[in-house]
Design a protein around this motif. Structure first.
Motif, PDB file in Angstrom:
ATOM      1  N   GLU A  22       0.705  -1.155  -0.071  1.00 52.93           N
ATOM      2  CA  GLU A  22      -0.064   0.127  -0.069  1.00 52.93           C
ATOM      3  C   GLU A  22       0.857   1.073  -0.017  1.00 52.93           C
ATOM      4  O   GLU A  22       1.644   1.469   0.787  1.00 52.93           O
ATOM      5  CB  GLU A  22      -0.985   0.063   1.173  1.00 52.93           C
ATOM      6  CG  GLU A  22      -1.817   0.984   1.320  1.00 52.93           C
ATOM      7  CD  GLU A  22      -2.608   0.940   2.427  1.00 52.93           C
ATOM      8  OE1 GLU A  22      -3.285   1.895   2.832  1.00 52.93           O
ATOM      9  OE2 GLU A  22      -2.993   0.038   2.959  1.00 52.93           O
ATOM     10  N   SER A  23       0.931   2.004  -1.228  1.00 52.31           N
ATOM     11  CA  SER A  23       1.688   3.211  -1.170  1.00 52.31           C
ATOM     12  C   SER A  23       0.794   4.450  -0.822  1.00 52.31           C
ATOM     13  O   SER A  23      -0.285   4.816  -1.703  1.00 52.31           O
ATOM     14  CB  SER A  23       2.347   3.382  -2.413  1.00 52.31           C
ATOM     15  OG  SER A  23       1.361   3.343  -3.406  1.00 52.31           O
ATOM     16  N   ARG A  24       0.932   5.061   0.329  1.00 58.59           N
ATOM     17  CA  ARG A  24       0.097   6.261   0.481  1.00 58.59           C
ATOM     18  C   ARG A  24       1.099   7.432   0.390  1.00 58.59           C
ATOM     19  O   ARG A  24       2.193   7.470   0.727  1.00 58.59           O
ATOM     20  CB  ARG A  24      -0.194   6.126   2.253  1.00 58.59           C
ATOM     21  CG  ARG A  24      -1.170   4.930   2.524  1.00 58.59           C
ATOM     22  CD  ARG A  24      -1.278   4.491   3.744  1.00 58.59           C
ATOM     23  NE  ARG A  24      -1.863   5.780   4.514  1.00 58.59           N
ATOM     24  CZ  ARG A  24      -1.846   5.690   5.984  1.00 58.59           C
ATOM     25  NH1 ARG A  24      -1.136   4.679   6.803  1.00 58.59           N
ATOM     26  NH2 ARG A  24      -2.239   6.969   6.496  1.00 58.59           N
ATOM     27  N   PRO A  25       0.325   8.250  -0.175  1.00 57.77           N
ATOM     28  CA  PRO A  25       0.998   9.803  -0.239  1.00 57.77           C
ATOM     29  C   PRO A  25       1.332  10.444   1.035  1.00 57.77           C
ATOM     30  O   PRO A  25       0.897  10.073   1.946  1.00 57.77           O
ATOM     31  CB  PRO A  25      -0.041  10.645  -0.891  1.00 57.77           C
ATOM     32  CG  PRO A  25      -1.544   9.890  -0.775  1.00 57.77           C
ATOM     33  CD  PRO A  25      -1.304   8.642  -0.724  1.00 57.77           C
ATOM     34  N   ALA A  26       2.541  11.059   0.824  1.00 57.64           N
ATOM     35  CA  ALA A  26       2.939  11.484   2.276  1.00 57.64           C
ATOM     36  C   ALA A  26       2.155  12.684   2.700  1.00 57.64           C
ATOM     37  O   ALA A  26       1.641  13.354   1.832  1.00 57.64           O
ATOM     38  CB  ALA A  26       4.373  12.276   2.013  1.00 57.64           C
ATOM     39  N   ASP A  27       2.077  12.902   4.042  1.00 52.08           N
ATOM     40  CA  ASP A  27       1.081  13.595   4.649  1.00 52.08           C
ATOM     41  C   ASP A  27       1.623  14.879   4.323  1.00 52.08           C
ATOM     42  O   ASP A  27       2.758  15.269   4.589  1.00 52.08           O
ATOM     43  CB  ASP A  27       1.201  13.390   6.161  1.00 52.08           C
ATOM     44  CG  ASP A  27       0.349  14.399   7.065  1.00 52.08           C
ATOM     45  OD1 ASP A  27      -0.553  15.031   6.252  1.00 52.08           O
ATOM     46  OD2 ASP A  27       0.509  14.421   8.333  1.00 52.08           O
ATOM     47  N   PRO A  28       0.826  15.827   3.949  1.00 52.37           N
ATOM     48  CA  PRO A  28       1.254  17.180   3.562  1.00 52.37           C
ATOM     49  C   PRO A  28       1.888  17.936   4.718  1.00 52.37           C
ATOM     50  O   PRO A  28       2.708  19.154   4.457  1.00 52.37           O
ATOM     51  CB  PRO A  28      -0.016  17.959   2.771  1.00 52.37           C
ATOM     52  CG  PRO A  28      -0.965  17.074   3.390  1.00 52.37           C
ATOM     53  CD  PRO A  28      -0.347  15.872   3.637  1.00 52.37           C
ATOM     54  N   ALA A  29       1.468  17.823   6.045  1.00 53.34           N
ATOM     55  CA  ALA A  29       1.878  18.361   6.972  1.00 53.34           C
ATOM     56  C   ALA A  29       3.122  18.011   7.686  1.00 53.34           C
ATOM     57  O   ALA A  29       3.734  18.314   8.562  1.00 53.34           O
ATOM     58  CB  ALA A  29       0.785  18.547   8.205  1.00 53.34           C
ATOM     59  N   ASP A  30       3.747  16.743   7.195  1.00 55.41           N
ATOM     60  CA  ASP A  30       4.891  15.950   7.485  1.00 55.41           C
ATOM     61  C   ASP A  30       5.994  16.895   7.397  1.00 55.41           C
ATOM     62  O   ASP A  30       6.650  16.842   6.161  1.00 55.41           O
ATOM     63  CB  ASP A  30       5.008  14.569   7.203  1.00 55.41           C
ATOM     64  CG  ASP A  30       6.046  13.828   7.572  1.00 55.41           C
ATOM     65  OD1 ASP A  30       6.761  14.473   8.856  1.00 55.41           O
ATOM     66  OD2 ASP A  30       6.216  12.907   7.347  1.00 55.41           O
ATOM     67  N   THR A  31       6.524  17.409   8.123  1.00 57.41           N
ATOM     68  CA  THR A  31       7.788  18.461   7.997  1.00 57.41           C
ATOM     69  C   THR A  31       9.114  17.723   7.857  1.00 57.41           C
ATOM     70  O   THR A  31       9.907  18.039   7.187  1.00 57.41           O
ATOM     71  CB  THR A  31       7.984  19.336   9.372  1.00 57.41           C
ATOM     72  OG1 THR A  31       8.168  18.622  10.473  1.00 57.41           O
ATOM     73  CG2 THR A  31       6.822  20.392   9.440  1.00 57.41           C
ATOM     74  N   VAL A  32       9.103  16.318   8.378  1.00 59.18           N
ATOM     75  CA  VAL A  32      10.373  15.576   8.264  1.00 59.18           C
ATOM     76  C   VAL A  32      10.437  15.316   6.868  1.00 59.18           C
ATOM     77  O   VAL A  32      11.478  15.502   6.402  1.00 59.18           O
ATOM     78  CB  VAL A  32      10.159  14.419   9.134  1.00 59.18           C
ATOM     79  CG1 VAL A  32      11.705  13.671   8.914  1.00 59.18           C
ATOM     80  CG2 VAL A  32      10.377  14.801  10.549  1.00 59.18           C
ATOM     81  N   MET A  33       9.401  15.192   6.177  1.00 61.10           N
ATOM     82  CA  MET A  33       9.622  14.579   4.771  1.00 61.10           C
ATOM     83  C   MET A  33       9.918  15.718   3.804  1.00 61.10           C
ATOM     84  O   MET A  33      10.550  15.659   2.847  1.00 61.10           O
ATOM     85  CB  MET A  33       8.194  13.738   4.444  1.00 61.10           C
ATOM     86  CG  MET A  33       7.826  12.753   4.883  1.00 61.10           C
ATOM     87  SD  MET A  33       9.148  11.472   4.500  1.00 61.10           S
ATOM     88  CE  MET A  33       8.820  11.282   2.867  1.00 61.10           C
ATOM     89  N   HIS A  34       9.069  17.098   4.188  1.00 63.81           N
ATOM     90  CA  HIS A  34       9.401  17.899   3.336  1.00 63.81           C
ATOM     91  C   HIS A  34      10.590  18.818   3.736  1.00 63.81           C
ATOM     92  O   HIS A  34      11.368  19.463   2.757  1.00 63.81           O
ATOM     93  CB  HIS A  34       8.438  18.955   3.353  1.00 63.81           C
ATOM     94  CG  HIS A  34       7.087  18.537   2.908  1.00 63.81           C
ATOM     95  ND1 HIS A  34       6.753  18.333   1.525  1.00 63.81           N
ATOM     96  CD2 HIS A  34       5.823  17.902   3.484  1.00 63.81           C
ATOM     97  CE1 HIS A  34       5.794  17.719   1.253  1.00 63.81           C
ATOM     98  NE2 HIS A  34       5.143  17.491   2.305  1.00 63.81           N
ATOM     99  N   TRP A  35      11.112  18.746   4.855  1.00 60.81           N
ATOM    100  CA  TRP A  35      12.282  19.461   5.411  1.00 60.81           C
ATOM    101  C   TRP A  35      13.312  18.500   6.073  1.00 60.81           C
ATOM    102  O   TRP A  35      13.248  18.701   7.370  1.00 60.81           O
ATOM    103  CB  TRP A  35      11.987  20.675   6.181  1.00 60.81           C
ATOM    104  CG  TRP A  35      11.195  21.855   5.443  1.00 60.81           C
ATOM    105  CD1 TRP A  35      11.815  22.377   4.754  1.00 60.81           C
ATOM    106  CD2 TRP A  35       9.834  22.017   5.560  1.00 60.81           C
ATOM    107  NE1 TRP A  35      10.934  23.442   4.069  1.00 60.81           N
ATOM    108  CE2 TRP A  35       9.677  23.237   4.825  1.00 60.81           C
ATOM    109  CE3 TRP A  35       8.631  21.470   6.324  1.00 60.81           C
ATOM    110  CZ2 TRP A  35       8.312  23.523   4.552  1.00 60.81           C
ATOM    111  CZ3 TRP A  35       7.614  21.913   6.049  1.00 60.81           C
ATOM    112  CH2 TRP A  35       7.420  22.984   5.480  1.00 60.81           C
ATOM    113  N   PRO A  36      14.031  17.615   5.424  1.00 61.67           N
ATOM    114  CA  PRO A  36      14.583  16.767   6.303  1.00 61.67           C
ATOM    115  C   PRO A  36      15.810  17.590   6.943  1.00 61.67           C
ATOM    116  O   PRO A  36      16.354  18.244   6.490  1.00 61.67           O
ATOM    117  CB  PRO A  36      15.370  15.596   4.928  1.00 61.67           C
ATOM    118  CG  PRO A  36      15.213  16.482   3.694  1.00 61.67           C
ATOM    119  CD  PRO A  36      13.941  17.555   3.719  1.00 61.67           C
ATOM    120  N   PRO A  37      15.896  17.173   8.318  1.00 65.50           N
ATOM    121  CA  PRO A  37      16.859  17.680   9.345  1.00 65.50           C
ATOM    122  C   PRO A  37      18.305  17.246   8.927  1.00 65.50           C
ATOM    123  O   PRO A  37      18.324  16.107   8.410  1.00 65.50           O
ATOM    124  CB  PRO A  37      16.212  17.321  10.553  1.00 65.50           C
ATOM    125  CG  PRO A  37      15.542  16.268  10.166  1.00 65.50           C
ATOM    126  CD  PRO A  37      14.807  16.212   9.028  1.00 65.50           C
TER     127      PRO A  37
END
Length: 179
Positions: A22-37
């Motif tokens: 099951e491939s779910r799209p990334a949560d748009p509010a997930d900051t780790v996915m959008h801004w990897p530290p």
């Protein structure tokens, strides 16, 4: 009442039957996915040199003391709460001191600020607000000078802690804290 989401349930069932993950799209509010530290340097070169020199001077004044870097102002001072504390925090909450030299009980005894670069108007305004609050305290305040890194710790100690200890001062007792 049973609330079924048939399209989602059927899709998940079909995915399991066919063996597809099951491939779910990334949560748009997930900051780790959008801004990897990534790791950042906490202290720059000048600050590391200052830290080393300040630690040696602090060890002479308060052998069991603490040297803290980048301390928020609201951790150093307390203000009367007969006015809105939230309003005070909104005005000063983002202000920090570069170094706080604390005694063995955790009370700040001196503050050292790194110099700000010319042309930094916003930082200069913040520094003015910070200096205004610190001026109302009994903290010893100094701006770091590059020459201090080559100075003897005893001389730097005298610069950072200009008030001499009076007779009967006991550094290891709680009554040494400011009132």
């Amino acid at each position: 009442m049973l609330n079924l989401h048939l399209p989602r349930a059927v899709g998940a069932w079909l995915s399991r039957l066919t063996g597809q993950a099951e491939s779910r799209p990334a949560d748009p509010a997930d900051t780790v996915m959008h801004w990897p530290p990534t790791l950042a340097r906490v202290l720059g070169s000048a600050e590391r040199h200052a830290h080393k020199s300040l630690a040696q001077a602090l060890a002479l004044e308060h052998p069991k003391g603490f040297l803290l870097a980048q301390v928020p102002l609201h951790k150093l001072v307390r203000v009367p709460r007969h006015h809105s504390y939230r309003e005070w925090l909104s005005r000063t909450g983002l202000l920090t001191v570069d170094f706080a030299l604390c005694d063995e009980h955790g009370y700040a005894r001196a503050v050292v600020l790194m110099p700000i670069a010319d042309g930094q108007v916003r930082q200069a305004r913040r520094r003015e607000r910070l200096l205004k609050v610190l001026a109302a305290t009994e903290l010893s305040l100094a701006t770091w000078e590059r020459e201090w890194q080559n100075e003897e710790p005893a001389r730097l100690r005298a610069t950072l802690f200009p008030k001499s200890r009076g007779p009967g001062y006991y550094a290891d007792t709680p009554h040494a804290a400011p009132h």
